[in-house]
Structure formats: structure tokens, C-alpha cells
Design an enzyme around this catalytic site. Sequence first.
Site, PDB file in Angstrom:
ATOM      1  N   GLU A 155       0.795  -1.057   0.088  1.00  0.00           N
ATOM      2  CA  GLU A 155       0.110   0.109  -0.044  1.00  0.00           C
ATOM      3  C   GLU A 155       0.883   1.267   0.067  1.00  0.00           C
ATOM      4  O   GLU A 155       0.906   2.116   1.118  1.00  0.00           O
ATOM      5  CB  GLU A 155      -0.807   0.063   1.333  1.00  0.00           C
ATOM      6  N   ARG A 196       2.425  20.305   6.022  1.00  0.00           N
ATOM      7  CA  ARG A 196       3.330  19.389   6.471  1.00  0.00           C
ATOM      8  C   ARG A 196       4.498  20.309   7.444  1.00  0.00           C
ATOM      9  O   ARG A 196       4.728  19.692   8.366  1.00  0.00           O
ATOM     10  CB  ARG A 196       4.200  18.557   5.414  1.00  0.00           C
ATOM     11  N   CYS A 217      -2.541  34.245   8.823  1.00  0.00           N
ATOM     12  CA  CYS A 217      -2.115  34.596  10.083  1.00  0.00           C
ATOM     13  C   CYS A 217      -1.802  33.662  11.368  1.00  0.00           C
ATOM     14  O   CYS A 217      -2.863  33.414  12.232  1.00  0.00           O
ATOM     15  CB  CYS A 217      -3.187  35.639  10.386  1.00  0.00           C
ATOM     16  N   TYR A 244       4.137  18.772  10.900  1.00  0.00           N
ATOM     17  CA  TYR A 244       4.934  17.669  11.207  1.00  0.00           C
ATOM     18  C   TYR A 244       6.410  17.985  11.267  1.00  0.00           C
ATOM     19  O   TYR A 244       7.293  17.219  11.609  1.00  0.00           O
ATOM     20  CB  TYR A 244       5.244  16.562  10.180  1.00  0.00           C
TER      21      TYR A 244
HETATM   22  C1  LIG Z   1      -1.324   6.063   4.987  1.00  0.00           C
HETATM   23  C2  LIG Z   1      -1.434   4.706   4.650  1.00  0.00           C
HETATM   24  C3  LIG Z   1      -0.479   4.161   3.791  1.00  0.00           C
HETATM   25  C4  LIG Z   1       0.365   4.850   2.991  1.00  0.00           C
HETATM   26  O1  LIG Z   1       1.370   5.346   3.549  1.00  0.00           O
HETATM   27  P1  LIG Z   1       2.761   5.811   3.135  1.00  0.00           P
HETATM   28  O2  LIG Z   1       3.638   6.388   3.890  1.00  0.00           O
HETATM   29  O3  LIG Z   1       2.179   7.171   2.136  1.00  0.00           O
HETATM   30  O4  LIG Z   1       3.166   4.950   1.879  1.00  0.00           O
HETATM   31  C5  LIG Z   1      -0.776   2.991   3.621  1.00  0.00           C
HETATM   32  N1  LIG Z   1      -1.764   2.037   4.312  1.00  0.00           N
HETATM   33  C6  LIG Z   1      -2.456   2.604   5.431  1.00  0.00           C
HETATM   34  C7  LIG Z   1      -3.354   1.672   6.241  1.00  0.00           C
HETATM   35  C8  LIG Z   1      -2.308   3.900   5.587  1.00  0.00           C
HETATM   36  O5  LIG Z   1      -2.785   4.497   6.509  1.00  0.00           O
END
Ligand SMILES: *Cc1c(COP(=O)(O)O)cnc(C)c1O
Length: 420
Positions: free
Chosen positions: A276, A315, A345, A319
Site C-alpha cells: 500500500e 506538512r 495569520c 510535522y
Molecule cells: C497512510 C497509509 C498508507 C500509505 O502510507 P505511505 O507512507 O504514504 O506509503 C498505507 N496504508 C495505510 C493503512 C495507511 O494508513
Amino acid sequence: MTPVSYFPHQNNHMYVEGIAISDIAKQIQTPFYCYSSTAIETNYQDYQRAFSTQDALICYAVKANSNQAVLATLAKLGSGADVVSMGEIRRAITAGIPANKIVYSGVAKTLEEISYALSLDILQFNVESEPELALISKVATSLNKTAAIAFRINPDVCAQTHAKISTGNAENKFGVPISKARLAYKQAAALPGIKVQGVDVHIGSQLTSLAPFAEAYKRIAELVIDLRSDGHDISVVDVGGGLGITYLDEIIPSKQTYADMVTAQLSHLNCKIIIEPGRSLLGNAGILVSSVVFVKTGEERQFLMLDAGMNDLIRPSMYEAYHQIIAVDKSSNVLKTYDVVGPVCETGDTFAKAREVHQSDAGDLIAIMSSGAYGAVMSSSYNTRLLVPEVMVKGNEFAIVRKRPSYEDIIKQDITPSWL
Ligand SMILES: *Cc1c(COP(=O)(O)O)cnc(C)c1O
């Protein structure tokens, strides 16, 4: 891929594919996001090649950048999608990603969202808690459907990344603790409307080392063996996303090295592997192009005041993230040290402090690098600033893939009550 791989300077001008950034800025008012289609495709194909020896499905994490142009680009290459809401399911389907390549993550899926996903017969629900499982079972039974599920397992490893994007510690809200996993699967197998199919893990984002992944996957492999001995038919391991990118000088393991590690940890299970990735597909495929509004000389420092702000790219303030900041035109050979700030602001509206940038004047273009992931999707119209448009480039062509709304568009969303 580095932040400048797809945005190189030639004769002191920044290009993306065959087009000068300044030529796009002549036609689209700054600020705007600019993506390289080729960069996205290359990143995807790198993953595809890296995992070609395995039965693997790449499910792009839609939340990193959910623009239809991005999703359609990936759909065309065969990508699936990892989604976290009904909205993202709709976006994925609209862009041509088939339901049987969609995995659905997220800690608080609602009844309505679950019903919708079931009606489409998605590939897998990544279930994050027992109450969620009970709701899926109830909804599936009432719709006469079977939900294929994996539990998201919290393996209790430290991802060694920023606390706000670390998700696999025992203290995080995500997933089922690995110590309770066998019991959770036993309960799942007994529920109507549920088909136990896999195991899922995602320990965090912007990981720069493989060690936490390897540790998590090792624990997951052991769990799969235990679950099989408990009688569960586990055929899928979803290894999540999280591979980092180079923002400054981080050295990131290649996609091939990552894939080899996954193979080493999991291939003996003979499972289908789902990955993912989000950031590692999109991050360095996009930039935020902005203009200098003023150069302000403070008592101690010089400020580059941009027309892009924290509402456009959150970001840095959210972060403490580092983004390279590069002059689009580098013909001035003088480097100066600036605080680079936005117009919002809030003191937090600062992209960088004491940063060397080519000397710039009002009207000059500035690129905030590595903004393709978690950029446009996290933007807002705070301060009634218009959401910035997005542009995609392919070769010598570019297209506006999301247009800037008008002020009327924004204001007319509010409704003045009748008593006023
Ligand atoms: C955010 C997320 C990702 C992707 O993460 P990256 O750091 O962008 O690769 C994959 N799986 C789940 C469940 C997420 O919440």
C-alpha cells in the site's frame, strides 16, 4: 529518486518533463501544485518490477493524493487502491480502479461506508477492532453478502519516524494488538457474513530504514503460521505502505531492496502480497509552485513572503517537515539566507527558517519540493484562501487537473439563516 530528479534545472530554469515551470506559471496563477505523470508512472513501475517474482498487488494509498488524474494514471497501469473512506472508494471507482482491487482501511468505518463497500464486493476489509468486525458481520448478513477480512495487526514495533506518523506501537489507536490476534480471528471465524482471508499491518509513514518493517513482517509471518494451525485459511498478507522518500538527504532503501526484504520475510507462506505505498509513489513526483510577494527585511533576518501558505501545504507546520525550497530561476548566482513564510495569520505558517535560496525578488517563482504526497489533499481554505489548482505534466503537455475555485464558489457554500 531525489526531490529534483523530475524537476531539473537546465540553463538555470526549472523544468518538468519537456516544459519550463515558468511557462506553466504564465498560464496559471501561482500558487499551484505541479505533478509529473512520468515520475508517478516510473515509481509505480519500479514497485511492479521489484515485486514481479511474487504474487503481489500494489494498492496505492489514495489518501496521499486522491486527484482523479493521479488515480487514473495508476489505474491504467493496473494499480489497486487502499482507501480509508467512502469518499476515497468513490474516487477510486470513478478513476477506473476495479472494486476487486480495493482494500479498505480505517479505524472508524461507519455503517453507511461498510454497506457501500459491501455492495461493490471490494477485495478486502482491513479490520481495526472487534466492534468494527461485529458491525461488518451485521451489515453483511443483512445484505446477504460475505465480507473478506484481514485484521490490521499492531505488531508493537517502533517505526523510528515522526510520532504523528507512527502507527505500529502498542500505544497507537490502530489495529488489533498482536497478543490478542488469535482470539480475534477465532471470533471472526465464528461470525456470519465474514470470510477470514488475510493479515494486514501498517506501522507508519516515511520510514527510512528497513529494520522496523523486517521486524514487523517477521512477527506477522509467525502469526500467519499460528493462525493456520488454528484452522484459518490465510491467503493474503497486506504489508501496508510507509517506505520513505528523500526530502533532504535521507538515504532510502530502493523499492527492490524493500521487495527483497518482504520476500525474505514472507515468501515461505505462499500468500498473495498486497502493498500500500502512498508517499513513495507521489511525494517526489510533485512540487508546489509559489511566487514571492514581498522580501521583507526584519531586524535580524530576511523573510521571503510567499503567496502559498500553511493552508496549501501543512506538512512543515504539522510535522516539522523539511521541504527543499528552490528558486525556479537560478540565474542570480547569489545565495541568501531567508526565513520562507506564507501569508496566513499564524506564526506556524513558516516553510523554512534560515534557508539558503538564490536571491529572490517580488514576483520570482519559488518551488517547494517533494509536495506530491500529503500536499494538496491536506489543504484547506483557512483565511478564505482559494484551494490551489493542480497541474499534471506529461511530456510537452500539461493539463489543469483541478481548477482553482472562485470566491463566489466558496462563499455560496455558507447559508445565512432566515432570521438574519
Ligand atoms: C497512510 C497509509 C498508507 C500509505 O502510507 P505511505 O507512507 O504514504 O506509503 C498505507 N496504508 C495505510 C493503512 C495507511 O494508513
